[in-house]
Design an enzyme around this catalytic site. Structure first.
Site, PDB file in Angstrom:
ATOM      1  CG  HIS A  52      -2.097  -0.991   1.007  1.00  0.00           C
ATOM      2  ND1 HIS A  52      -3.226  -0.706   0.302  1.00  0.00           N
ATOM      3  CD2 HIS A  52      -2.217  -2.280   1.421  1.00  0.00           C
ATOM      4  CE1 HIS A  52      -4.032  -1.776   0.293  1.00  0.00           C
ATOM      5  NE2 HIS A  52      -3.440  -2.744   0.966  1.00  0.00           N
ATOM      6  CB  THR A  53       4.383   1.919  -0.256  1.00  0.00           C
ATOM      7  OG1 THR A  53       4.734   0.696  -0.911  1.00  0.00           O
ATOM      8  CG2 THR A  53       4.506   1.748   1.246  1.00  0.00           C
ATOM      9  CG  ASP A  54       1.310   0.694  -5.590  1.00  0.00           C
ATOM     10  OD1 ASP A  54       0.473   0.919  -4.681  1.00  0.00           O
ATOM     11  OD2 ASP A  54       1.078  -0.064  -6.553  1.00  0.00           O
ATOM     12  N   GLY A 141      -4.397 -12.493  -6.203  1.00  0.00           N
ATOM     13  CA  GLY A 141      -3.472 -11.501  -5.655  1.00  0.00           C
ATOM     14  C   GLY A 141      -2.071 -11.615  -6.212  1.00  0.00           C
ATOM     15  CB  SER A 143      -0.317  -8.996 -10.427  1.00  0.00           C
ATOM     16  OG  SER A 143      -0.750  -7.743 -10.828  1.00  0.00           O
ATOM     17  CB  SER A 144      -3.913 -13.113 -13.223  1.00  0.00           C
ATOM     18  OG  SER A 144      -5.176 -12.662 -12.796  1.00  0.00           O
ATOM     19  CB  SER A 145      -5.383  -7.743 -13.669  1.00  0.00           C
ATOM     20  OG  SER A 145      -4.674  -7.186 -12.598  1.00  0.00           O
ATOM     21  CG  ASP A 192      -0.092  -5.214  -9.261  1.00  0.00           C
ATOM     22  OD1 ASP A 192       0.696  -5.204  -8.292  1.00  0.00           O
ATOM     23  OD2 ASP A 192      -1.326  -5.303  -9.135  1.00  0.00           O
ATOM     24  CE1 TYR A 242      -5.052  -0.921  -3.628  1.00  0.00           C
ATOM     25  CE2 TYR A 242      -6.465   0.504  -4.943  1.00  0.00           C
ATOM     26  CZ  TYR A 242      -5.222  -0.018  -4.665  1.00  0.00           C
ATOM     27  OH  TYR A 242      -4.138   0.377  -5.418  1.00  0.00           O
TER      28      TYR A 242
END
Ligand code: ADP
Ligand code: MG
Length: 405
Positions: A52-54, A141, A143-145, A192, A242
């Site tokens: 949660h830093t990006d 989670g 990151s398949s997207s 990602d 989120y």
């Protein structure tokens, strides 16, 4: 979203370039006879630390992993259509490059989104026929997207077109992030797509999301294995929570920036400054900010420890990161907490939740000598505690997306 089998995954052997080429040639004999079949690949990722830093323009340390999306493609010359078949389900979908459809909660949104963001950036995208196979479980989670996006990017563009526009791997990651943010409508940070695009075998990648400077950090994997444990639990409340966290961070920045306009993101805020706003920020918002500020420091410390192979010190940082995500940022879950507790009962193991949270996976560095004991403990104790089946995936750090030839 739809996509055939539960997690979109097929046998590793079916992803061999020769098998993929044959699968495409069998389905598209005419196109295959006219054009050259290429194979593109794009990996998933696991974040070692920096959660949660990006989107707060901080630091992240993901590794691309050897679970990936692959497509065999044949460009179709003048035909401006993209048509893709999923090998696991046989499902087919496509779109016209000159009339890209709006997102509709389907897997084709990802290739269509990349085609949209590339066209908007003035790049000459091309039509193609493709078959798509994946060893990367979707919506877990990992990151398949982003992997779908990067594979699509490499399919849509001829490499000379990339060179002509001076687009490097970071530029591709940004185009794919824009596809996910604007076209698909998921407000994710750059991590990602960065990892899927710029990963290096054997390494994690340090990214400064403010300057976009990045560098390779070799992982000490002689005596330790990089292991992902999938909690198998649905990501409850994932996207709304989120967005709520993002909004809290943005509000805090707005309050602080009123006094100091140089502050653009939480990256520009230190703990002493945050303390000075105790009367203007509610306690929950201050906890969220404290997590982000301390997490950035932990990333830098982890890089130092990884580079000298001090996994014990890394384990301490993983423990602090997990506790902070659980107690300050409040994005863990009972299942993720259980996986971390079971993992850290194995001596010498570093474990923490990874990714956005509310389900998904943990990341672990496990002494190779303890791997069997680790896997056994995770599966047995997790089942006893939650009634769920965990999946233990020993992964390697892999190269970023590209052509396989
Ligand atoms: P994550 O990125 O953590 O895996 P997301 O919810 O961001 O999860 O993205 C998952 C979506 O990506 C799926 O719902 C699906 O639309 C698409 N997707 C990923 N992998 C595949 C695949 N192998 N086949 C079809 N669709 C896929
Ligand atoms: Mg995703």
């Amino acid at each position: 979203m739809s996509g055939g089998s539960a997690d979109g995954v097929i046998e590793r052997s079916a992803l061999e370039p020769t098998a993929l080429r044959a699968a495409l040639a069998a389905r598209e004999p005419t196109a295959a006879a006219e054009g050259e079949i290429r194979v593109v690949r794009a990996p998933g990722r696991v974040n070692l630390i920096g959660e949660h830093t990006d989107y707060n323009l901080g630091l992240v340390l993901p590794a691309a992993i050897d679970l990936e999306v692959r497509m065999a493609i044949v460009p179709t010359g003048g035909d401006r259509r993209v048509k893709i078949e999923l090998l696991d389900s046989g499902e087919r979908d496509g779109f016209d490059l000159d009339a890209i459809p709006a997102a509709a909660d389907r897997w084709i949104d990802y290739p269509a989104g990349v085609a949209w963001s590339m066209s908007e950036a003035g790049l000459a995208v091309r039509g193609f026929r493709a078959v798509l196979g994946s060893t990367l479980p979707m919506a877990s989670g990992l990151s398949s997207s982003a992997a779908m996006e990067l594979a699509s990017a490499w399919a849509l563009l001829d490499p000379p077109e990339l060179e002509a526009h001076g687009i490097d791997a970071m530029g591709l990651a940004q185009l794919c992030q824009r596809a996910e943010n604007v076209h698909v409508g998921v407000n994710s940070g750059l991590m990602d797509q960065f990892a899927s695009s710029l990963g290096r075998a054997g390494s994690a990648m340090l990214l400064d999301c403010r300057s976009l400077a990045s560098r390779e950090v070799r992982l000490p994997l002689d005596d330790h294995a990089l292991v992902v444990c999938d909690s198998g639990s649905p990501r409850r409340l994932g996207s709304s929570e989120y967005n709520a966290r993002r909004a809290q961070c943005e509000r805090a920045v707005a309050v602080i920036a009123r006094e100091d306009p140089r502050v653009r993101s939480l990256r520009d805020v230190d703990l002493a400054t945050l303390e000075g706003f105790a009367d203007r920020l509610d306690a929950e918002t201050r906890r969220r900010c404290e997590h982000v500020i301390r997490e950035n420091d932990r990333v830098l410390a982890a890089v130092d420890h990884l580079e000298v192979g001090d996994v014990e010190a890394v384990a301490q940082l993983f423990a602090e990161s997990h506790a902070s995500l659980r107690d300050l940022y409040e994005v863990s879950s009972d299942e993720l907490d259980a996986l971390v507790e079971i993992a850290t009962s194995i001596p010498g193991t570093a474990a923490r939740m990874t990714g956005a949270g509310f389900g998904g996976c943990t990341v672990n560095l496990v002494p190779r000598a303890e791997l069997d004991r680790f896997a056994d403990a995770i599966v047995r104790e997790y089942r006893a505690r939650t009634g769920l089946e965990a999946r233990v995936l020993v992964v390697a750090a892999a190269d970023g997306a590209g052509l396989m030839g």
